[in-house]
Design a protein around this motif. Structure first.
Motif, PDB file in Angstrom:
ATOM      1  N   CYS A 113       0.847  -1.192   0.000  1.00 18.66           N
ATOM      2  CA  CYS A 113       0.000   0.000   0.000  1.00 18.66           C
ATOM      3  C   CYS A 113       0.887   1.249   0.000  1.00 18.66           C
ATOM      4  O   CYS A 113       1.871   1.316   0.734  1.00 18.66           O
ATOM      5  CB  CYS A 113      -0.893  -0.020   1.241  1.00 18.66           C
ATOM      6  SG  CYS A 113      -1.706   1.551   1.592  1.00 18.66           S
ATOM      7  N   ARG A 115       0.130   4.180   0.994  1.00 18.80           N
ATOM      8  CA  ARG A 115      -0.149   5.091   2.102  1.00 18.80           C
ATOM      9  C   ARG A 115       0.540   4.650   3.394  1.00 18.80           C
ATOM     10  O   ARG A 115       1.017   5.465   4.176  1.00 18.80           O
ATOM     11  CB  ARG A 115      -1.661   5.169   2.358  1.00 18.80           C
ATOM     12  CG  ARG A 115      -2.494   5.644   1.159  1.00 18.80           C
ATOM     13  CD  ARG A 115      -2.393   7.135   0.958  1.00 18.80           C
ATOM     14  NE  ARG A 115      -2.592   7.886   2.199  1.00 18.80           N
ATOM     15  CZ  ARG A 115      -3.786   8.182   2.697  1.00 18.80           C
ATOM     16  NH1 ARG A 115      -4.889   7.796   2.091  1.00 18.80           N
ATOM     17  NH2 ARG A 115      -3.872   8.896   3.796  1.00 18.80           N
ATOM     18  N   CYS A 116       0.585   3.307   3.630  1.00 19.91           N
ATOM     19  CA  CYS A 116       1.101   2.839   4.923  1.00 19.91           C
ATOM     20  C   CYS A 116       2.139   1.731   4.794  1.00 19.91           C
ATOM     21  O   CYS A 116       2.785   1.381   5.776  1.00 19.91           O
ATOM     22  CB  CYS A 116      -0.047   2.357   5.813  1.00 19.91           C
ATOM     23  SG  CYS A 116      -0.798   0.827   5.243  1.00 19.91           S
ATOM     24  N   CYS A 144      -5.443  -2.964   5.079  1.00 25.17           N
ATOM     25  CA  CYS A 144      -5.184  -1.775   5.896  1.00 25.17           C
ATOM     26  C   CYS A 144      -6.302  -0.742   5.767  1.00 25.17           C
ATOM     27  O   CYS A 144      -6.375   0.210   6.550  1.00 25.17           O
ATOM     28  CB  CYS A 144      -3.858  -1.140   5.487  1.00 25.17           C
ATOM     29  SG  CYS A 144      -3.832  -0.643   3.753  1.00 25.17           S
ATOM     30  N   HIS A 146      -6.807   1.292   3.201  1.00 20.20           N
ATOM     31  CA  HIS A 146      -6.514   2.314   2.185  1.00 20.20           C
ATOM     32  C   HIS A 146      -6.915   1.776   0.813  1.00 20.20           C
ATOM     33  O   HIS A 146      -6.462   0.711   0.412  1.00 20.20           O
ATOM     34  CB  HIS A 146      -5.024   2.668   2.196  1.00 20.20           C
ATOM     35  CG  HIS A 146      -4.585   3.358   3.446  1.00 20.20           C
ATOM     36  ND1 HIS A 146      -3.512   2.926   4.197  1.00 20.20           N
ATOM     37  CD2 HIS A 146      -5.087   4.448   4.079  1.00 20.20           C
ATOM     38  CE1 HIS A 146      -3.374   3.726   5.251  1.00 20.20           C
ATOM     39  NE2 HIS A 146      -4.318   4.655   5.199  1.00 20.20           N
TER      40      HIS A 146
HETATM   41 ZN   LIG Z   1      -2.475   1.164   3.722  1.00 16.49          ZN
END
Ligand SMILES: [Zn+2]
Length: 281
Positions: A113, A115-116, A144, A146
Motif C-alpha cells: 500500500c 499510504r502505509c 489496511c 486504504h
Molecule cells: Zn495502507
C-alpha cells in the motif's frame, strides 16, 4: 539514529510472535535509508529483539509519515518471500477530454500500500462490460483500509517503469528529457530538464516556484494535480512531472493527428511558455 533507539522493537517483535506469518508495522522513520537499514538489521538479527537470525522477515516501505518498517515472524513457517512488485491488469480510460474508450494495461506496481506500506490485498480477476465488450482487469482490497484507485495505480506504474527502465550500458546518464516539439508544455519540460541536470533528485513541488517565475502557470497547475493524484504524493519527482507533461503533449499530438483537428486547449506552442525561457543555456 535517535529515532531508531526510540522505536520499540521488543514490543513489535513480541506482537509479531503472537501472530506468526502476519505482517505488522514495527517502526516509522523520517528517512527511507534508516528504515531500510533497520529492516536489514531485523532480518539478520543485528537487533536483539529479532534474534535468532532468520526468525523475522522485514521490509521497508513508503508511509504517509515517512518510511515504515514492516516485520513478520516466520520461524517454523513455510512462507513464500514477498515480492517487491506485483503485475496487475488495469483499465486505462486515458486523460484526453472527450475520450471514452478504455484499454486494459498490464503493469507492475508495488506489492505494498502506498499510504502505509502494508501488503496490498490478494488480487482477483474482475470482469466488466464496456460498450458491449467483455473486459477483464484485476481488483483487490487492502486489509489496511486504504483504497487504491486505478488512475493512481497507473501513475504509480509509470513512475516505477521509469525508475526501473534498463539504462544503456555505455551511458550512465538517464535518458535526456526534452519537450515535445510544438507541444503546449515543451518549454516547461525543457526548463525542468535544466533544473534536474543540476539536481537529479529534485521533487516536483520544488520546481513550481521556478516555472511559475517563468510564467508557466498552466503547466504549474497540471503538475500540482499530478502530484496530488500521484501515489508518491509530495515525494513525486520533478522528472516524473516532466514525463507526465511530455506524455500529455504526445497524447495531444496523437489525438490531433488522429482526428485532424485543432488542439482543444489552444494553439500549439504559443503564449508565455514559448517566450519566457530565455535563460542562459
Ligand atoms: Zn495502507
Amino acid at each position: 539514529m535517535r529515532r531508531y533507539l526510540q522505536a520499540d522493537h521488543r514490543a513489535a517483535a513480541a506482537n509479531a510472535r503472537q501472530t506468526p506469518g502476519t505482517w505488522i508495522m514495527a517502526a516509522l522513520y523520517d528517512a527511507s535509508m534508516t528504515a531500510r537499514t533497520v529492516a536489514r538489521m531485523a532480518r539478520n538479527g543485528t537487533i536483539g529483539a529479532y534474534r535468532p537470525q532468520g526468525s523475522f522477515d522485514a521490509y521497508e516501505a513508503m508511509h504517509d509519515g515517512g518510511s515504515a518498517v514492516w516485520i513478520r515472524y516466520v520461524t517454523g513457517l513455510d512462507v513464500v518471500p514477498m515480492p517487491d512488485t506485483v503485475t496487475v491488469r488495469v483499465p486505462d480510460y486515458g486523460t484526453q477530454p472527450g475520450y471514452e474508450g478504455v484499454c486494459i494495461r498490464t503493469v507492475d506496481i508495488s506489492s505494498r500500500c502506498r499510504r502505509c506500506g502494508a501488503p496490498r490485498g490478494p488480487i482477483r480477476a474482475h470482469t466488466f462490460v464496456k460498450d458491449g465488450s467483455r473486459l477483464v482487469c484485476d481488483a483487490w482490497e487492502n486489509e489496511c483500509g486504504h483504497q487504491d484507485l486505478y488512475r493512481m495505480v497507473l501513475a504509480e506504474a509509470r513512475v516505477l517503469a521509469e525508475r526501473t527502465r534498463p539504462r544503456p550500458a555505455k551511458s550512465p546518464k538517464k535518458p535526456l528529457i526534452r519537450g515535445v516539439e510544438g507541444g503546449r508544455y515543451a518549454a516547461t519540460v525543457d526548463r525542468i530538464a535544466e533544473l534536474i541536470r543540476e539536481k537529479p533528485s529534485l521533487r516536483a513541488l520544488r520546481v513550481l516556484p521556478h516555472i511559475e517565475a517563468h510564467g508557466h502557470m498552466d503547466a504549474a497547475q497540471v503538475i500540482r494535480h499530478f502530484v496530488s493524484d500521484s501515489a508518491t504524493g509530495c515525494h513525486t519527482s520533478a522528472r516524473a512531472a516532466a514525463l507526465h507533461l511530455i506524455e500529455l503533449d504526445e497524447e495531444a499530438r496523437r489525438a490531433a493527428q488522429a482526428e485532424q483537428s485543432e488542439w482543444q486547449d489552444g494553439p500549439i506552442g504559443c503564449g508565455l511558455d514559448a517566450t519566457t525561457t530565455g535563460d542562459n543555456q
